[in-house]
Design an enzyme around this catalytic site. Structure first.
Site, PDB file in Angstrom:
ATOM      1  N   CYS A   1       0.845  -1.197   0.070  1.00 35.53           N
ATOM      2  CA  CYS A   1      -0.021  -0.035  -0.049  1.00 35.53           C
ATOM      3  C   CYS A   1       0.879   1.245   0.073  1.00 35.53           C
ATOM      4  O   CYS A   1       0.617   2.321  -0.689  1.00 35.53           O
ATOM      5  CB  CYS A   1      -1.002   0.062   1.122  1.00 35.53           C
ATOM      6  SG  CYS A   1      -0.083   0.072   2.765  1.00 35.53           S
TER       7      CYS A   1
ATOM      8  N   ASP B   1      -7.368   5.579  -1.956  1.00 32.55           N
ATOM      9  CA  ASP B   1      -7.105   4.443  -0.925  1.00 32.55           C
ATOM     10  C   ASP B   1      -6.525   3.494  -1.931  1.00 32.55           C
ATOM     11  O   ASP B   1      -7.268   3.023  -2.752  1.00 32.55           O
ATOM     12  CB  ASP B   1      -8.234   3.809  -0.233  1.00 32.55           C
ATOM     13  CG  ASP B   1      -7.976   3.058   0.856  1.00 32.55           C
ATOM     14  OD1 ASP B   1      -7.019   2.472   0.808  1.00 32.55           O
ATOM     15  OD2 ASP B   1      -8.893   2.775   1.567  1.00 32.55           O
TER      16      ASP B   1
ATOM     17  N   HIS C   1      -5.986   0.140  -0.994  1.00 36.78           N
ATOM     18  CA  HIS C   1      -6.619  -1.139  -0.614  1.00 36.78           C
ATOM     19  C   HIS C   1      -7.605  -1.655  -1.210  1.00 36.78           C
ATOM     20  O   HIS C   1      -8.677  -1.895  -0.775  1.00 36.78           O
ATOM     21  CB  HIS C   1      -6.674  -0.871   0.890  1.00 36.78           C
ATOM     22  CG  HIS C   1      -5.618  -0.427   1.635  1.00 36.78           C
ATOM     23  ND1 HIS C   1      -5.219   0.874   1.918  1.00 36.78           N
ATOM     24  CD2 HIS C   1      -4.854  -1.205   2.384  1.00 36.78           C
ATOM     25  CE1 HIS C   1      -4.098   0.841   2.778  1.00 36.78           C
ATOM     26  NE2 HIS C   1      -3.664  -0.255   3.017  1.00 36.78           N
TER      27      HIS C   1
END
Length: 449
Positions: free
Chosen positions: A131, A333, A335
């Protein structure tokens, strides 16, 4: 399906309470005749997508009374867009629709699965550990967008209808190809390249990085790319050391007027004697938690058009921050695990590289370790930026007198001993796989349709 994959599936189902959707997806997997390995990979991806909060609320969540800031641009719900506007560039600064278009235009780089094996490993996905690398890629991608297309560029999910839009589409795709998930030198900023550079400091695929570590990897990647690609010879990356930006270091790096590498041809992206600058400033704004006194400073930096974002996040969860409203940071994001896209195919799909669902996180939850990025096209831009940013660096709080970072005259080598760069211990703070989940730190999110 083997026992391990079955356990992953049922664990995911228990966590979400959703039996129908994932049962149907599992049946489709089995019916398609895919191998057990692919079933396991997709189940792992599903688990990670749920683990990191990708359940999107359908209700937008903008305050009606507060402006929204996105990388130096201000938007407000109360502002009215003139319907008679004939511009096809998109509306900037007038209303919330301008924010939607601007946000969607940022390059979104997430976990991917089923890409070529990373060197020296058996990884075909970065799901669960990459990430911070993905956040760093997004920061660099925004710098490249500013460099090659300009801050005002907007992406529209449609076929180009003019020569200008066609040329912008070609450049847009070129930037994304540079981040393609493959070990080719034609993708100099791929996760494969970043992991390879990390190996020189003892890291390997599956290890975790901190924001300061990633900033150095990005600098190295751009330096290497400039050796083989003329499109990078008028761009450089500087990483601040110990929260200090040394002005003469910047001049030495960017001023190529007397360099042997100077070329006489004019660049569209900088003056012939000055290379455009991506400035990365790793900072630590507290001990275990961020010192709240620095909150207004951090959001103020996002109001500068020179700002290309912040990489950091909350503990064990890296994010790429691009704006804010009130005390909520807006972020992209990484993820979310998606299938790899072959970016070398003609007209490859772009949808998965642009996010329509901005997320928000309370500023108070930000981990104290982060890295702030800025872009300066010319010498004048850099000196103007230094002047404009100074008031935002020192907290107004009377008990905190230390600035976020400083500008120093001279060169760093004249005032400090330069040690060989090594990955620091901040890598552990952003591990995704081990430790408790961050369900208790659930962030607000809102969807743009």
């Amino acid at each position: 399906m083997n026992a391990e994959a079955r356990n992953i599936f049922f664990r995911a189902r228990r966590e979400t309470g959703d039996n129908t959707t994932y049962s149907r997806e599992l049946e489709e997997e089995n019916d398609s005749g895919e191998g057990e390995g692919k079933v396991k990979t997709k189940l792992l991806s599903m688990w990670n997508n749920m683990k990191y909060g990708w359940t999107v609320k359908l209700k937008t969540n903008f305050s009606k009374d507060s402006p929204v800031w996105l990388l130096g641009r201000c938007y407000h719900r109360k502002m009215i867009v003139d319907p008679s506007s004939e511009s096809d560039l998109g509306i900037e600064g007038e209303g919330i629709e301008g924010f939607k278009t601007d946000f969607i235009s940022r390059v979104w780089l997430t976990y991917r699965r089923e890409f070529p094996i990373l060197n020296g490993s058996n990884f075909t996905t970065d799901c669960g550990w990459g990430c911070m690398l993905r956040s760093g890629q997004m920061l660099l991608a925004q710098g490249l967008v500013c460099h090659m297309l300009g801050r005002g560029w907007k992406w529209y999910d449609q076929r180009p209808t003019s020569a200008r839009l066609y040329n912008e589409d070609v450049c847009h795709r070129k930037i994304i190809r540079w981040f393609g998930d493959n070990p080719s030198w034609n993708s100099p900023f791929s996760i494969h390249m970043l992991v390879t550079l990390g190996e020189a400091t003892g890291k390997k695929a599956g290890d975790w990085y901190g924001p300061g570590s990633v900033s150095h990897l990005l600098r190295q990647a751009v330096e290497l790319a400039a050796r083989d690609n003329k499109e990078f010879e008028h761009l450089c990356v500087y990483v601040a050391q110990d929260c200090a930006v040394y002005i003469q270091d910047i001049v030495d790096l960017c001023d190529v007027s007397q360099s042997k590498q100077h070329v006489s041809t004019h660049s569209l992206h900088s003056t012939p004697s000055w290379r455009a600058l991506i400035l990365l400033v790793p900072v630590r704004l507290g001990a275990e938690k961020m010192n709240s006194a620095y909150g207004p400073c951090l959001t103020a930096l996002l109001t500068l058009e020179n700002c290309i974002g912040i990489i950091g996040g909350r503990p064990k969860h890296s994010l790429y921050f691009v704006g804010f409203q009130d005390d909520k940071l807006i972020h992209l994001d990484p993820h979310y695990c998606q299938e790899v896209v072959d970016v070398w195919q003609p007209n490859f799909p772009l949808t998965s590289f642009h996010c329509r669902s901005p997320r928000k996180m309370n500023l108070s939850r930000l981990d104290p370790s982060c890295c702030i990025g800025f872009y300066c096209r010319t010498r004048d831009d850099f000196y103007k930026f230094m002047k404009n940013v100074q008031p935002f660096l020192v907290p107004c709080h009377e008990k905190v007198a230390y600035p976020m970072f400083v500008f120093c005259e001279g060169r760093s080598r004249d005032v400090m001993r330069i040690n060989k760069f090594s990955i620091s211990d901040d890598t552990v703070r952003f591990s995704d796989m081990n430790g408790d989940t961050d369900d208790e730190l659930e962030c607000e999110e809102f969807e743009i349709l």
